[in-house]
Design a protein around this motif. Sequence first.
Motif: not given
Length: 140
Positions: A71-74, A88-93
């Motif tokens: 959730y800390h990685v986009a 907003e930014a989509e996360t790897v999560e």
Amino acid sequence: MADIIETAVNAGTFNTLVEAIKATDLVDILKSPGPYTVFAPTDEAFNKLPEGVTLDALLQDNHKLKRILTYHVAFGDVRAEDLMQIEEAETVEGSVVAVESASGSIKVNNANILQSDILTDNGVIHVIDAVLIPGLVAAE
């Protein structure tokens, strides 16, 4: 130039984050070509986890910890200039983080970006003052 993991290790202020990344086998992802944008909580940020959430408990729950970390990685190389233009930014999560900027400062969810645009050879790191917790994990 060093990759995201090497840069975090060399900074000396992300020891808890690096320990958690190693515990969840995310090292290979953050050493891959990317690019990735990492919202990196400082060691101090991990000391301010919300009531009822402890690092020791998270280290015992690999699934939950992995969700929090990803959730800390986009995806992509998202610099401060870009963050000021998005909401907003989509996360790897898989979910999104809210991005808010005002008067030259940037917040991601409830975390302030303390330092932005630490460039690595596979992305960029933004230092934040709180651990981001995805909604579903917070409710578990």
